[in-house]
Design a protein around this motif. Structure first.
Motif, PDB file in Angstrom:
ATOM      1  N   HIS A 132      30.539  19.129  -1.999  1.00 61.90           N
ATOM      2  CA  HIS A 132      31.869  19.529  -2.448  1.00 61.90           C
ATOM      3  C   HIS A 132      31.726  20.619  -3.518  1.00 61.90           C
ATOM      4  N   PRO A 133      32.756  21.443  -3.718  1.00 65.00           N
ATOM      5  CA  PRO A 133      32.666  22.534  -4.698  1.00 65.00           C
ATOM      6  C   PRO A 133      32.228  22.048  -6.075  1.00 65.00           C
ATOM      7  N   GLY A 134      31.327  22.817  -6.708  1.00 69.78           N
ATOM      8  CA  GLY A 134      30.824  22.465  -8.023  1.00 69.78           C
ATOM      9  C   GLY A 134      29.562  21.626  -7.976  1.00 69.78           C
ATOM     10  N   GLN A 135      29.112  21.282  -6.773  1.00 68.75           N
ATOM     11  CA  GLN A 135      27.889  20.485  -6.631  1.00 68.75           C
ATOM     12  C   GLN A 135      26.703  21.373  -6.272  1.00 68.75           C
ATOM     13  N   GLN A 136      25.533  20.924  -6.698  1.00 62.69           N
ATOM     14  CA  GLN A 136      24.283  21.588  -6.334  1.00 62.69           C
ATOM     15  C   GLN A 136      23.339  20.564  -5.740  1.00 62.69           C
ATOM     16  N   ALA A 137      22.737  20.908  -4.610  1.00 61.40           N
ATOM     17  CA  ALA A 137      21.764  20.031  -3.971  1.00 61.40           C
ATOM     18  C   ALA A 137      20.365  20.561  -4.258  1.00 61.40           C
ATOM     19  N   LEU A 138      19.500  19.708  -4.802  1.00 58.32           N
ATOM     20  CA  LEU A 138      18.119  20.068  -5.114  1.00 58.32           C
ATOM     21  C   LEU A 138      17.179  19.219  -4.272  1.00 58.32           C
ATOM     22  N   LEU A 139      16.104  19.835  -3.826  1.00 60.13           N
ATOM     23  CA  LEU A 139      15.092  19.071  -3.109  1.00 60.13           C
ATOM     24  C   LEU A 139      14.029  18.643  -4.114  1.00 60.13           C
ATOM     25  N   VAL A 140      13.997  17.355  -4.439  1.00 56.62           N
ATOM     26  CA  VAL A 140      13.089  16.813  -5.457  1.00 56.62           C
ATOM     27  C   VAL A 140      12.184  15.774  -4.811  1.00 56.62           C
ATOM     28  N   ASP A 141      10.886  16.051  -4.798  1.00 56.23           N
ATOM     29  CA  ASP A 141       9.904  15.128  -4.209  1.00 56.23           C
ATOM     30  C   ASP A 141      10.294  14.708  -2.790  1.00 56.23           C
ATOM     31  N   GLY A 142      10.733  15.680  -2.025  1.00 57.82           N
ATOM     32  CA  GLY A 142      11.067  15.414  -0.627  1.00 57.82           C
ATOM     33  C   GLY A 142      12.423  14.786  -0.400  1.00 57.82           C
ATOM     34  N   GLN A 143      13.215  14.592  -1.471  1.00 60.07           N
ATOM     35  CA  GLN A 143      14.532  13.979  -1.349  1.00 60.07           C
ATOM     36  C   GLN A 143      15.619  14.947  -1.830  1.00 60.07           C
ATOM     37  N   LEU A 144      16.745  14.959  -1.138  1.00 61.59           N
ATOM     38  CA  LEU A 144      17.885  15.766  -1.559  1.00 61.59           C
ATOM     39  C   LEU A 144      18.649  15.031  -2.652  1.00 61.59           C
ATOM     40  N   VAL A 145      18.784  15.678  -3.801  1.00 60.28           N
ATOM     41  CA  VAL A 145      19.463  15.083  -4.957  1.00 60.28           C
ATOM     42  C   VAL A 145      20.661  15.958  -5.316  1.00 60.28           C
ATOM     43  N   MET A 146      21.802  15.338  -5.555  1.00 61.66           N
ATOM     44  CA  MET A 146      23.038  16.072  -5.846  1.00 61.66           C
ATOM     45  C   MET A 146      23.375  15.976  -7.328  1.00 61.66           C
ATOM     46  N   LYS A 147      23.873  17.087  -7.900  1.00 58.64           N
ATOM     47  CA  LYS A 147      24.342  17.059  -9.276  1.00 58.64           C
ATOM     48  C   LYS A 147      25.484  18.050  -9.454  1.00 58.64           C
TER      49      LYS A 147
END
Length: 380
Positions: free
Chosen positions: A276-291
């Motif tokens: 959703h708008p305002g979110q960033q997805a990061l790939l951390v240790d093979g997992q997608l993490v949202m913030k």
């Protein structure tokens, strides 16, 4: 006349859009070296408001509010106008110099490290390479006409009834110290950052619109519900129908997708993640993490700014090195983990950038040719 010129200068500093007449007026004024010095002084005031180390005991929230890009342009211009009044004798008043005064000879030494610019290389389906500097003549490719409407925008226009039998692909490569804008055949606009690469079909066919990306790009996707737009990066696919988002896919860094407007779907094997708008997805240790993030900070590069909020010095220097195209040597490796908050324009000189970062009084930097030497500042 002076009043009008002052307003134009304020608009330029505040990143407002100038009319054609205002552009001509500003460019004519800016030709004079003394006026360039004045403009740099104002830029320093805007750019170097504050930078600090994470070790400094200050109210960081208040400090960041002072340096972050201000959305209300009127507030920015108000601050800049105050600075202009202080510097007025140096600036607008220089228009009153006599011809005799302007005959003073100035020796200018070209800096070794300079801000980046509009640089890109287009590779056609035939393998022919075209440097995109200052525009190119119209080119016909399989199913599309290619032209440059401006000196920093390449435009593909799909030709009706000329679809290729086999889909033809072009690539654009952005070197260190470069950036460029691309309009795909479907109307999607792509802003490409330094040290990036994109591969795309010259004309879209089939049931989806797919491109491949390395580096960083901002996408403003033309809406087409029947043909989703897919960005393939190293670790997952990004699927949309019409939206705006930023993708960062540099080697050695965490892959990051930031949604500005609309919605996107990340697909990694069987894993599907909706954003959703305002979110960033990061790939951390093979997992997608949202913030949650401030998208203004993330996409500042597209609008000609650097915006860092409590970022590791090494990450900041890596970003600057791509744009200014320099190497870096750390005399004290511990400074890599110092955190800084800073904001400045991408057209700032490297000397101004160094000045901003050294305001922390925690580090010292100097240029040796095209190598930036970074060390911890000793306590006096």
């Amino acid at each position: 006349m002076e009043k009008k010129l002052e307003e134009i200068i304020m608009k330029q500093l505040a990143s407002e859009i100038l009319s054609e007449d205002e552009k001509v007026c500003f460019e004519e004024w800016f030709k004079t070296p003394s006026h360039q010095r004045y403009f740099r002084e104002l830029s320093k005031f805007r750019s170097g408001v504050m930078a600090y180390s994470v070790k400094d005991k200050v109210d960081r929230k208040k400090a960041w509010n002072k340096v972050r890009p201000v959305r209300k342009i009127s507030r920015v211009r108000q601050v800049l106008k105050y600075a202009a009044i202080l510097l007025l004798p140096l600036g607008v008043g220089l228009l009153l110099l006599t011809r005799e005064q302007e005959k003073v000879q100035t020796v200018y030494v070209e800096p070794t490290v300079k801000p980046g610019g509009k640089l890109a290389v287009l590779t056609l389906s035939t393998g022919k390479q075209v440097e995109l500097v200052g525009g190119v003549s119209a080119i016909s490719e399989q199913g599309a006409e290619i032209s440059t409407l401006t000196d920093n925008e390449l435009v593909y226009k799909q030709v009706e009834n000329k679809m290729p039998v086999n889909e033809a692909y072009n690539t654009i490569t952005i070197p260190r110290g470069g950036e460029y804008r691309l309009v795909l055949a479907d109307g999607t606009t792509v802003w490409l950052n330094s040290d990036s690469y994109i591969r795309f079909p010259v004309a879209f066919s089939g049931d989806k619109r797919q491109v491949e990306l390395r580096g960083e790009a901002y996408f403003e996707v033309a809406k087409n519900v029947e043909k989703p737009f897919v960005v393939k990066i190293s670790d997952y696919d990004i699927r949309v129908t019409g939206t705006q988002f930023n993708v960062r896919n540099y080697s050695g860094e965490r892959v990051a997708t930031t949604l500005v407007e609309g919605s996107v779907q990340l697909e990694r094997g069987k894993e599907v993640l909706k954003m959703h708008p305002g979110q960033q997805a990061l790939l951390v240790d093979g997992q997608l993490v949202m913030k949650e993030v401030n998208v203004v900070d993330v996409i500042g590069w597209r609008d000609g700014t650097f915006s860092f909020k409590e970022v590791r010095l090494e990450d900041i220097i890596n970003e600057l090195a791509r744009w200014y195209d320099f190497d870096v040597y750390y005399q004290d490796t511990e400074v890599k983990n110092y955190h800084f908050t800073a904001w400045f324009r991408r057209n700032a000189s490297i000397a101004e950038v160094i000045e901003v970062l050294e305001k922390t009084k925690k580090i010292k930097m100097k240029l040796d040719g095209k190598t930036l030497i970074v060390q911890k500042k000793s306590i006096q």
